[in-house]
Design an enzyme around this catalytic site. Structure first.
Site, PDB file in Angstrom:
ATOM      1  N   ASP A  93       0.861  -1.182   0.000  1.00  0.00           N
ATOM      2  CA  ASP A  93       0.000   0.000   0.000  1.00  0.00           C
ATOM      3  C   ASP A  93       0.894   1.228   0.000  1.00  0.00           C
ATOM      4  OD1 ASP A  93      -2.072   1.724   0.057  1.00  0.00           O
ATOM      5  OD2 ASP A  93      -2.941   1.010   1.935  1.00  0.00           O
ATOM      6  N   ALA A  94       1.404   1.557  -1.191  1.00  0.00           N
ATOM      7  CA  ALA A  94       2.343   2.666  -1.349  1.00  0.00           C
ATOM      8  C   ALA A  94       1.717   3.856  -2.062  1.00  0.00           C
ATOM      9  CB  ALA A  94       3.580   2.200  -2.115  1.00  0.00           C
ATOM     10  N   LYS A  95       0.598   3.627  -2.753  1.00  0.00           N
ATOM     11  CA  LYS A  95      -0.150   4.682  -3.442  1.00  0.00           C
ATOM     12  C   LYS A  95       0.751   5.547  -4.320  1.00  0.00           C
ATOM     13  CE  LYS A  95      -3.860   4.941  -0.013  1.00  0.00           C
ATOM     14  NZ  LYS A  95      -3.311   4.008   0.997  1.00  0.00           N
ATOM     15  N   ARG A  96       1.560   4.904  -5.144  1.00  0.00           N
ATOM     16  CA  ARG A  96       2.463   5.636  -6.022  1.00  0.00           C
ATOM     17  C   ARG A  96       1.714   6.170  -7.242  1.00  0.00           C
ATOM     18  NH1 ARG A  96       5.239   5.671  -1.807  1.00  0.00           N
ATOM     19  NH2 ARG A  96       7.271   4.644  -1.697  1.00  0.00           N
ATOM     20  N   THR A 123      -0.613  -0.522  -4.850  1.00  0.00           N
ATOM     21  CA  THR A 123      -1.658   0.486  -4.979  1.00  0.00           C
ATOM     22  C   THR A 123      -1.111   1.713  -5.697  1.00  0.00           C
ATOM     23  OG1 THR A 123      -1.189   1.441  -2.798  1.00  0.00           O
ATOM     24  CG2 THR A 123      -2.871  -0.289  -2.910  1.00  0.00           C
TER      25      THR A 123
END
Length: 266
Positions: A93-96, A123
């Site tokens: 869950d890094a939301k890059r 993510t």
């Protein structure tokens, strides 16, 4: 190779639940651990003992490791490696989200085989446009990985923004539709994130990829909310629960029992 097929297979064995690995300061304190790298490592070891081989998929929140700098990333690398050795799927869950070579750099870091941070799925944040995520999506497709694109998030600020309409269609719906268009050429390995606390209509009836659904438990949503949003496509939905499981710690046996119990929600 296909992440979506691997996820579906894992869910048949362990249930459709994503266990959130969120070592924030409050949970470390609750477990009697110091808010240090040593505490982070002890927390991570307990999570591996509890969930490896017993959960379909886990989702470590990268921020809670990143806050300790390089030492935190070393703990994260070990956590990821041990879960993957147990054949437990891992979503970072890094939301890059970025463009061009920078987006490719993120893709190489998280999705390319052999990377110290290699996971099964990542993510992504599409604020620069779903098309800007192409380097990560193409890398995922090349190596049988998956991605989850933020489409309709559960926090109030996101709902206010993502429910805005352009030409009569909400921003969230446009994200969903763009991701489904990609699935026509990416084996349904492009997933989306949809909050279980969603307060506006979203048509998911034609979406074929996996749907990661945070917000169940501490954020106020229930598994009934997941069922209501999912409708007949419930087999594609993976609620994420973190605090609702982690509060059973630090005993790995109790953590495992809580996760296994919650995994039978469908």
């Amino acid at each position: 190779m296909s992440f979506a097929l691997d996820l579906h297979s894992a869910a048949r064995e362990h249930g459709q639940l994503c266990v959130g690995i969120d070592p924030h300061a409050q949970i470390l304190e609750q477990w009697g651990l110091p808010d240090t790298v040593d505490g982070l490592a002890a927390f991570s070891d307990a999570c591996v003992e509890a969930f490896a081989g017993h959960a379909a998929v886990v989702k470590p929140q990268v921020a809670f490791y990143e806050r300790f700098g390089s030492a935190g990333f070393r703990v994260l690398e070990r956590l990821i490696q041990r879960f993957r050795e147990s054949r437990t799927l891992v979503i970072a869950d890094a939301k890059r989200g970025d463009i061009g070579s920078t987006m490719q750099g993120y893709a190489d870091a998280w999705l390319r085989p052999g990377s110290p941070l290699e996971v099964d799925a990542l993510t992504l944040t599409p604020f620069l446009g779903v098309g800007s995520l192409a380097p990560a999506i193409n890398t995922a497709f090349e190596y049988g990985k998956g991605v989850f694109v933020m489409a309709a998030n559960s926090n109030p600020e996101a709902q206010e923004f993502q429910s805005q309409q352009i030409d009569g269609v909400t921003i969230a719906q446009q994200m969903v539709d763009a991701c489904e268009a990609l699935n026509s050429t990416h084996r349904s390995d492009v997933g989306i994130v949809v909050g279980a606390t969603l307060s506006y209509a979203l048509d998911l009836s034609r979406f074929t990829g996996p749907v990661l659904m945070p917000g169940v438990g501490a954020q106020g949503a229930s598994f009934n909310d997941v069922r209501e949003i999912a409708g007949k496509r419930v087999g594609q939905f993976y609620p994420n629960m973190s605090r609702g499981i982690l509060t059973a710690g630090p005993d790995p046996d109790e953590l495992r029992k809580r996760a296994v119990d919650q995994a039978n929600w469908q």
